[in-house]
Design a protein around this motif. Structure first.
Motif, mmCIF file in Angstrom:
data_model
loop_
_atom_site.group_PDB
_atom_site.id
_atom_site.type_symbol
_atom_site.label_atom_id
_atom_site.label_comp_id
_atom_site.label_asym_id
_atom_site.label_seq_id
_atom_site.Cartn_x
_atom_site.Cartn_y
_atom_site.Cartn_z
ATOM 1 N N LYS A 176 0.812 -1.217 0.000
ATOM 2 C CA LYS A 176 0.000 0.000 0.000
ATOM 3 C C LYS A 176 0.847 1.270 0.000
ATOM 4 N N GLU A 177 2.155 1.115 0.218
ATOM 5 C CA GLU A 177 3.041 2.277 0.211
ATOM 6 C C GLU A 177 3.351 2.720 -1.213
ATOM 7 N N HIS A 178 3.500 4.031 -1.378
ATOM 8 C CA HIS A 178 3.865 4.586 -2.679
ATOM 9 C C HIS A 178 4.824 5.749 -2.482
ATOM 10 N N THR A 179 5.573 6.049 -3.520
ATOM 11 C CA THR A 179 6.527 7.153 -3.489
ATOM 12 C C THR A 179 6.053 8.275 -4.395
ATOM 13 N N VAL A 180 6.020 9.478 -3.842
ATOM 14 C CA VAL A 180 5.732 10.676 -4.626
ATOM 15 C C VAL A 180 6.926 11.612 -4.482
ATOM 16 N N PHE A 181 7.524 11.992 -5.592
ATOM 17 C CA PHE A 181 8.604 12.976 -5.549
ATOM 18 C C PHE A 181 7.981 14.365 -5.432
ATOM 19 N N VAL A 182 8.378 15.103 -4.407
ATOM 20 C CA VAL A 182 7.917 16.479 -4.230
ATOM 21 C C VAL A 182 9.098 17.388 -4.547
ATOM 22 N N VAL A 183 8.921 18.261 -5.542
ATOM 23 C CA VAL A 183 10.037 19.048 -6.072
ATOM 24 C C VAL A 183 9.691 20.530 -6.035
ATOM 25 N N ASN A 184 10.611 21.326 -5.503
ATOM 26 C CA ASN A 184 10.450 22.776 -5.578
ATOM 27 C C ASN A 184 10.630 23.213 -7.025
ATOM 28 N N ALA A 185 9.751 24.092 -7.505
ATOM 29 C CA ALA A 185 9.725 24.461 -8.923
ATOM 30 C C ALA A 185 11.062 25.011 -9.415
ATOM 31 N N GLU A 186 11.784 25.734 -8.567
ATOM 32 C CA GLU A 186 13.063 26.310 -8.981
ATOM 33 C C GLU A 186 14.104 25.237 -9.286
ATOM 34 N N TYR A 187 13.930 24.053 -8.705
ATOM 35 C CA TYR A 187 14.913 22.983 -8.874
ATOM 36 C C TYR A 187 14.408 21.868 -9.787
ATOM 37 N N PHE A 188 13.277 22.090 -10.447
ATOM 38 C CA PHE A 188 12.705 21.024 -11.268
ATOM 39 C C PHE A 188 13.617 20.670 -12.442
ATOM 40 N N SER A 189 14.235 21.673 -13.043
ATOM 41 C CA SER A 189 15.148 21.409 -14.154
ATOM 42 C C SER A 189 16.330 20.559 -13.694
ATOM 43 N N ASP A 190 16.887 20.886 -12.526
ATOM 44 C CA ASP A 190 17.994 20.094 -11.978
ATOM 45 C C ASP A 190 17.542 18.666 -11.678
ATOM 46 N N PHE A 191 16.325 18.543 -11.169
ATOM 47 C CA PHE A 191 15.775 17.226 -10.860
ATOM 48 C C PHE A 191 15.688 16.368 -12.120
ATOM 49 N N LEU A 192 15.207 16.955 -13.210
ATOM 50 C CA LEU A 192 15.076 16.215 -14.465
ATOM 51 C C LEU A 192 16.445 15.804 -15.014
ATOM 52 N N LYS A 193 17.421 16.705 -14.914
ATOM 53 C CA LYS A 193 18.751 16.410 -15.446
ATOM 54 C C LYS A 193 19.429 15.275 -14.683
ATOM 55 N N SER A 194 19.169 15.182 -13.393
ATOM 56 C CA SER A 194 19.840 14.170 -12.572
ATOM 57 C C SER A 194 19.029 12.884 -12.444
ATOM 58 N N PHE A 195 17.824 12.864 -13.016
ATOM 59 C CA PHE A 195 16.954 11.688 -12.892
ATOM 60 C C PHE A 195 17.488 10.557 -13.773
ATOM 61 N N GLU A 196 17.836 9.445 -13.154
ATOM 62 C CA GLU A 196 18.401 8.317 -13.894
ATOM 63 C C GLU A 196 18.106 7.016 -13.164
ATOM 64 N N ILE A 197 17.548 6.061 -13.890
ATOM 65 C CA ILE A 197 17.226 4.756 -13.325
ATOM 66 C C ILE A 197 18.457 3.864 -13.380
ATOM 67 N N ASP A 198 18.701 3.143 -12.304
ATOM 68 C CA ASP A 198 19.835 2.225 -12.236
ATOM 69 C C ASP A 198 19.724 1.180 -13.354
ATOM 70 N N ASP A 199 20.821 0.941 -14.072
ATOM 71 C CA ASP A 199 20.819 -0.018 -15.183
ATOM 72 C C ASP A 199 20.408 -1.419 -14.740
ATOM 73 N N ARG A 200 20.683 -1.749 -13.484
ATOM 74 C CA ARG A 200 20.340 -3.081 -12.997
ATOM 75 C C ARG A 200 18.836 -3.303 -12.970
ATOM 76 N N VAL A 201 18.059 -2.215 -12.901
ATOM 77 C CA VAL A 201 16.600 -2.332 -12.929
ATOM 78 C C VAL A 201 16.142 -2.937 -14.249
ATOM 79 N N PHE A 202 16.698 -2.444 -15.358
ATOM 80 C CA PHE A 202 16.297 -2.943 -16.676
ATOM 81 C C PHE A 202 16.723 -4.396 -16.865
ATOM 82 N N ARG A 203 17.892 -4.743 -16.338
ATOM 83 C CA ARG A 203 18.339 -6.135 -16.451
ATOM 84 C C ARG A 203 17.434 -7.056 -15.637
#
Length: 232
Positions: free
Chosen positions: A200-227
């Motif tokens: 029943k737990e879920h994750t919501v990313f809460v981002v301050n609007a001024e840092y949203f661009s930085d958040f998008l640039k650093s967003f990266e899924i671990d390669d092991r997830v796809f494997r």
């Protein structure tokens, strides 16, 4: 940007609504379902009941995965990804009606329902492809200042419920994780009662609007997830 003001309907719990923004990466693999919240001169305070601040890399996301035309995965799962940031299950916002459901919990639950509805809507299109991975994330972007309040639970007074000492720090984004869904998966008797809580737990990313661009640039899924998904 994939969609704006996109309608959704969740047949499982008969809810519906509109998604503010759906962002898609260049590979068509990762999607962010974004709710925008504009507030004036406000702070959202996230509580951290620990003396030290620990950044987390894991988050729960919805995964639709087809391998050689067969369903590899269709549901919620935990993934490792960047950026790492503090995680909290409690948020204090001022000016709310004490008797109403907290705003962040309400919006977070709506995002969860919206993702399930959108994943169902898109599923027939991806089922036509031999190999396809689609990962959906919940994101709230706000103009509110985000603050992390760190304290020792032992310092909370049982007389008035106040904490004698705490520290505050500004954070650009935070993982808000708690039970946001009233639905659970089928019982897994081998994992015990703790499994009921985690489903029943879920994750919501809460981002301050001024840092949203930085958040998008650093967003990266671990390669092991796809494997891991490809090996199912």
């Amino acid at each position: 940007m994939l969609y704006t003001e996109h309608s959704w309907k969740n047949a499982a719990n008969n809810t519906d609504g509109f998604i503010d923004i759906v962002l898609e990466d260049e590979h068509g693999t990762s999607l962010m379902i974004v709710e925008c919240k504009r507030v004036l001169e406000s702070s959202w305070i996230f509580l951290n009941a620990d003396i030290s601040v620990k950044n987390r890399r894991h988050a729960k996301a919805w995964v639709t995965c087809y391998i050689s035309g067969n369903t590899g995965y269709f549901g919620w799962t935990d993934l490792a990804l960047e950026p790492s940031c503090p995680e909290s299950q409690y948020c204090v916002t001022f000016g709310q009606d004490a008797k109403s459901k907290p705003m962040l919990e309400r919006v977070g639950a709506e995002l969860v329902f919206a993702i399930e509805g959108l994943a169902d809507e898109e599923n027939p299109f991806h089922a036509r492809r031999q190999d396809s991975i689609r990962i959906y994330f919940s994101v709230i972007v706000t103009t509110a200042h985000l603050k992390l309040c760190t304290f020792d639970p032992k310092e909370i007074s049982l007389d008035d419920g106040k904490v004698s000492a705490s520290s505050f720090q500004d954070v650009p984004y935070v993982r808000f994780r708690k039970q946001l869904s009233t639905q659970s998966l089928k019982p897994n008797f081998t994992e015990g009662l703790g499994h009921l809580v985690r489903t029943k737990e879920h994750t919501v990313f809460v981002v301050n609007a001024e840092y949203f661009s930085d958040f998008l640039k650093s967003f990266e899924i671990d390669d092991r997830v796809f494997r891991r998904l490809a090996s199912r």
